[in-house]
Design a protein around this motif. Structure first.
Motif, short mmCIF file in Angstrom:
data_model
loop_
_atom_site.label_atom_id
_atom_site.label_comp_id
_atom_site.label_asym_id
_atom_site.label_seq_id
_atom_site.Cartn_x
_atom_site.Cartn_y
_atom_site.Cartn_z
N MET A 1 1.92 76.97 54.30
CA MET A 1 3.15 76.18 54.34
C MET A 1 3.29 75.51 52.98
SD MET A 1 3.14 74.55 58.19
CE MET A 1 4.95 74.49 58.32
N SER A 2 4.50 75.51 52.46
CA SER A 2 4.69 75.06 51.09
C SER A 2 5.97 74.23 50.96
CB SER A 2 4.81 76.27 50.14
OG SER A 2 3.71 77.14 50.26
N TRP A 3 5.99 73.49 49.87
CA TRP A 3 7.21 72.81 49.42
C TRP A 3 7.55 73.33 48.03
CZ3 TRP A 3 10.32 69.86 52.30
CH2 TRP A 3 9.81 69.30 53.47
N TYR A 4 8.79 73.69 47.85
CA TYR A 4 9.34 74.07 46.55
C TYR A 4 10.47 73.10 46.22
CZ TYR A 4 7.05 78.67 46.76
OH TYR A 4 6.12 79.69 46.80
N ARG A 5 10.84 73.06 44.96
CA ARG A 5 12.00 72.26 44.58
C ARG A 5 12.80 73.01 43.52
NH1 ARG A 5 8.89 67.32 41.42
NH2 ARG A 5 8.39 68.47 39.49
N GLN A 6 14.08 72.66 43.48
CA GLN A 6 14.95 73.25 42.48
C GLN A 6 15.84 72.16 41.90
OE1 GLN A 6 17.24 76.63 43.82
NE2 GLN A 6 17.47 77.36 41.72
N GLU B 1 10.68 76.02 41.89
CA GLU B 1 9.27 75.98 41.52
C GLU B 1 8.43 75.46 42.68
OE1 GLU B 1 8.42 73.21 38.37
OE2 GLU B 1 9.40 71.53 39.38
N LEU B 2 7.19 75.90 42.68
CA LEU B 2 6.25 75.44 43.71
C LEU B 2 5.86 73.99 43.43
CD1 LEU B 2 4.33 76.04 46.13
CD2 LEU B 2 2.60 76.63 44.39
N VAL B 3 5.94 73.17 44.46
CA VAL B 3 5.49 71.79 44.37
C VAL B 3 4.07 71.67 44.94
CG1 VAL B 3 5.89 69.42 45.11
CG2 VAL B 3 7.83 70.89 44.51
N ALA B 4 3.89 72.19 46.16
CA ALA B 4 2.59 72.10 46.81
C ALA B 4 2.50 73.14 47.92
CB ALA B 4 2.36 70.70 47.39
N ARG B 5 1.29 73.57 48.18
CA ARG B 5 1.03 74.56 49.23
C ARG B 5 -0.22 74.15 49.98
NH1 ARG B 5 1.25 79.60 46.59
NH2 ARG B 5 3.43 79.66 47.24
N ASP C 1 1.46 71.46 38.46
CA ASP C 1 0.83 70.59 37.48
C ASP C 1 1.55 69.25 37.36
OD1 ASP C 1 -0.06 73.28 35.17
OD2 ASP C 1 -1.10 72.46 36.92
N SER C 2 2.86 69.24 37.47
CA SER C 2 3.61 68.02 37.24
C SER C 2 3.48 67.00 38.36
CB SER C 2 5.09 68.34 37.03
OG SER C 2 5.65 68.91 38.19
N ARG D 1 3.96 63.75 50.95
CA ARG D 1 4.02 62.35 50.54
C ARG D 1 4.17 62.33 49.03
NH1 ARG D 1 5.58 57.37 52.18
NH2 ARG D 1 4.57 55.77 50.91
N MET D 2 5.24 61.69 48.55
CA MET D 2 5.52 61.66 47.12
C MET D 2 5.46 60.22 46.62
SD MET D 2 8.67 64.41 46.99
CE MET D 2 9.78 63.36 47.94
N ASN D 3 4.52 59.95 45.75
CA ASN D 3 4.34 58.61 45.18
C ASN D 3 4.66 58.64 43.69
OD1 ASN D 3 3.37 57.53 47.66
ND2 ASN D 3 1.32 58.29 47.19
N SER D 4 4.87 57.46 43.14
CA SER D 4 5.12 57.31 41.69
C SER D 4 6.21 58.29 41.24
CB SER D 4 3.83 57.55 40.90
OG SER D 4 2.83 56.64 41.31
N LEU D 5 7.28 58.31 41.97
CA LEU D 5 8.34 59.27 41.68
C LEU D 5 8.98 59.01 40.32
CD1 LEU D 5 9.82 59.53 45.24
CD2 LEU D 5 9.10 61.48 43.85
N GLU D 6 9.35 60.10 39.67
CA GLU D 6 9.96 60.06 38.34
C GLU D 6 11.34 60.73 38.41
OE1 GLU D 6 7.14 62.36 36.20
OE2 GLU D 6 5.54 60.85 36.30
N PRO D 7 12.22 60.37 37.50
CA PRO D 7 13.55 61.04 37.50
C PRO D 7 13.43 62.57 37.44
CG PRO D 7 13.61 59.11 36.10
CD PRO D 7 12.17 59.27 36.52
N GLU D 8 12.38 63.06 36.81
CA GLU D 8 12.18 64.50 36.71
C GLU D 8 11.85 65.16 38.05
OE1 GLU D 8 12.03 62.56 32.99
OE2 GLU D 8 10.73 62.23 34.72
N ASP D 9 11.55 64.36 39.06
CA ASP D 9 11.29 64.89 40.40
C ASP D 9 12.58 65.14 41.18
OD1 ASP D 9 8.55 62.60 40.51
OD2 ASP D 9 8.43 64.78 40.20
#
Length: 119
Positions: free
Chosen positions: A33-38, A45-49, A60-61, A80-88
């Protein structure tokens, strides 16, 4: 099989969000099971699997900031997404490799959920 994602939204830089995705339908078992983002103008791109055994892989990011988990009994995956950045910022999609019947694999995408991180 349907994947239903939820939990996106607008957050300030440095904040946190939790995404969830639930699979339903004809499921014998679920492998990865994975999360991708665009992001706008960029490729998906793959975020996590996470594997059914709990092994994880991160882009990596997001290493050290995001954590993926799953509940095999409930067919759910969380991010769970912490320390979020505008690039996320982007549309986040869940993805699953599903064994719909014994030894019969299929791959499914969720509908996407928007994450916007303001600076």
């Amino acid at each position: 099989v349907q994947l239903q994602a939820s939990g996106g939204g607008l957050v300030e830089a440095g904040g946190s969000l939790r995404l969830s995705c639930s699979a339903s339908g004809s499921i014998f078992s679920i492998n990865d099971m994975s999360w991708y983002r665009q992001a706008p103008g960029k490729e998906r791109e793959l975020v996590a699997r996470i594997t059914s055994g709990g092994f994880t892989k991160y882009g990596d990011s997001v290493k050290g900031r995001f954590a993926i988990s799953r509940d095999n009994a409930k067919h759910t995956v969380n991010l769970r997404m912490n320390s979020l950045e505008p690039e996320d910022t982007g549309v986040y999609y869940c993805h699953a490799e599903v064994e719909v019947t014994l030894n019969s694999l299929a791959w499914f995408w969720g509908q996407g959920t928007q994450v916007t991180v303001s600076s």
